[in-house]
Design an enzyme around this catalytic site. Structure first.
Site, PDB file in Angstrom:
ATOM      1  N   GLY A  46       6.845  -3.440   4.726  1.00  0.00           N
ATOM      2  CA  GLY A  46       6.235  -2.412   3.898  1.00  0.00           C
ATOM      3  C   GLY A  46       7.212  -1.275   3.667  1.00  0.00           C
ATOM      4  O   GLY A  46       8.140  -1.076   4.460  1.00  0.00           O
ATOM      5  N   GLN A  51      10.188   6.990   1.497  1.00  0.00           N
ATOM      6  CA  GLN A  51      11.297   6.442   2.295  1.00  0.00           C
ATOM      7  C   GLN A  51      12.551   6.208   1.468  1.00  0.00           C
ATOM      8  O   GLN A  51      13.626   5.980   2.032  1.00  0.00           O
ATOM      9  CB  GLN A  51      10.876   5.141   2.982  1.00  0.00           C
ATOM     10  N   CYS A  88       9.445   1.147  12.217  1.00  0.00           N
ATOM     11  CA  CYS A  88       9.550   1.701  10.863  1.00  0.00           C
ATOM     12  C   CYS A  88      10.997   1.633  10.411  1.00  0.00           C
ATOM     13  O   CYS A  88      11.892   1.914  11.209  1.00  0.00           O
ATOM     14  CB  CYS A  88       9.064   3.152  10.886  1.00  0.00           C
ATOM     15  N   LEU A  89      11.214   1.293   9.154  1.00  0.00           N
ATOM     16  CA  LEU A  89      12.588   1.225   8.633  1.00  0.00           C
ATOM     17  C   LEU A  89      13.265   2.598   8.678  1.00  0.00           C
ATOM     18  O   LEU A  89      14.491   2.677   8.731  1.00  0.00           O
ATOM     19  CB  LEU A  89      12.594   0.683   7.197  1.00  0.00           C
ATOM     20  N   HIS A 130       0.007   2.209   7.995  1.00  0.00           N
ATOM     21  CA  HIS A 130       1.339   2.785   8.237  1.00  0.00           C
ATOM     22  C   HIS A 130       1.921   3.357   6.937  1.00  0.00           C
ATOM     23  O   HIS A 130       2.415   4.491   6.915  1.00  0.00           O
ATOM     24  CB  HIS A 130       2.243   1.680   8.798  1.00  0.00           C
ATOM     25  N   GLU A 131       1.853   2.568   5.871  1.00  0.00           N
ATOM     26  CA  GLU A 131       2.470   3.003   4.603  1.00  0.00           C
ATOM     27  C   GLU A 131       1.673   4.128   3.953  1.00  0.00           C
ATOM     28  O   GLU A 131       2.247   5.068   3.409  1.00  0.00           O
ATOM     29  CB  GLU A 131       2.623   1.826   3.637  1.00  0.00           C
ATOM     30  N   HIS A 134       2.524   7.356   5.477  1.00  0.00           N
ATOM     31  CA  HIS A 134       3.785   7.926   4.978  1.00  0.00           C
ATOM     32  C   HIS A 134       3.530   8.871   3.798  1.00  0.00           C
ATOM     33  O   HIS A 134       4.227   9.872   3.638  1.00  0.00           O
ATOM     34  CB  HIS A 134       4.731   6.813   4.498  1.00  0.00           C
TER      35      HIS A 134
HETATM   36 ZN    ZN Z   1       7.434   3.391   8.052  1.00  0.00          ZN
END
Ligand code: ZN
Length: 160
Positions: A46, A51, A88-89, A130-131, A134
């Site tokens: 995701g 991000q 998380c990226l 999660h997304e 963000h």
């Molecule tokens: Zn994330």
């Protein structure tokens, strides 16, 4: 399509609130395409627009059953709880067990501006939450389970 740079934790943008999308134009479609490519390249499941430095309410998700593009997403229903490790990226060296709903229903617009409904369980539910977090400047570490549940597979890992 192009890869975009994924911002990391140190960047204060990750704590900002993203703005709703009003214009469904080429700029949005390019962003969606680039986000899908960037997520795939980073082997993520995701990615939120913030991000890649864009404060827009846009996310992409692919937990292995196909790409989903969500514009202006909202969680409209949640059920149960789950406790799993999350990463998380944007926080590449961190992971922790979080508390998330077991099942969520999400409404979001697609590229054609139509509102669609999505249901997620397990990993997909975690990913939606999660997304969408963000988009409000919330990171998974804010959802840390203060009393982590020890899972059987962890015990096996230690035994090996
Ligand atoms: Zn994330």
């Amino acid at each position: 399509m192009a890869l975009r740079r994924i911002v990391t934790k140190e960047d204060p943008i990750l704590r900002k609130k993203s703005r709703p999308v009003e214009k469904f134009d080429k700029k949005l479609f390019d962003l969606l395409d680039d986000m899908a490519e960037t997520m795939k390249n980073a082997e993520g499941v995701g990615l939120a627009a913030v991000q890649v430095g864009m404060l827009r309410r846009v996310i992409v998700i692919d937990v292995g059953d196909g790409l989903i593009e969500l514009i202006n997403p909202e969680i409209i229903e949640e059920e149960g709880e789950q406790y799993e490790d999350e990463g998380c990226l944007s926080l590449p060296n961190e992971s922790c067990q979080t508390i998330r709903p077991a099942v969520v229903k999400v409404k979001a617009q697609n590229r054609d501006k139509q509102w669609c409904l999505y249901k997620g369980e397990g990993l997909k539910a975690r990913c939606f939450c999660h997304e969408i977090d963000h988009l409000d400047g919330i990171l998974f570490t804010d959802r840390k389970n203060p009393n982590p549940v020890i899972k059987e597979e962890h015990e096996e890992d230690i035994a090996r």
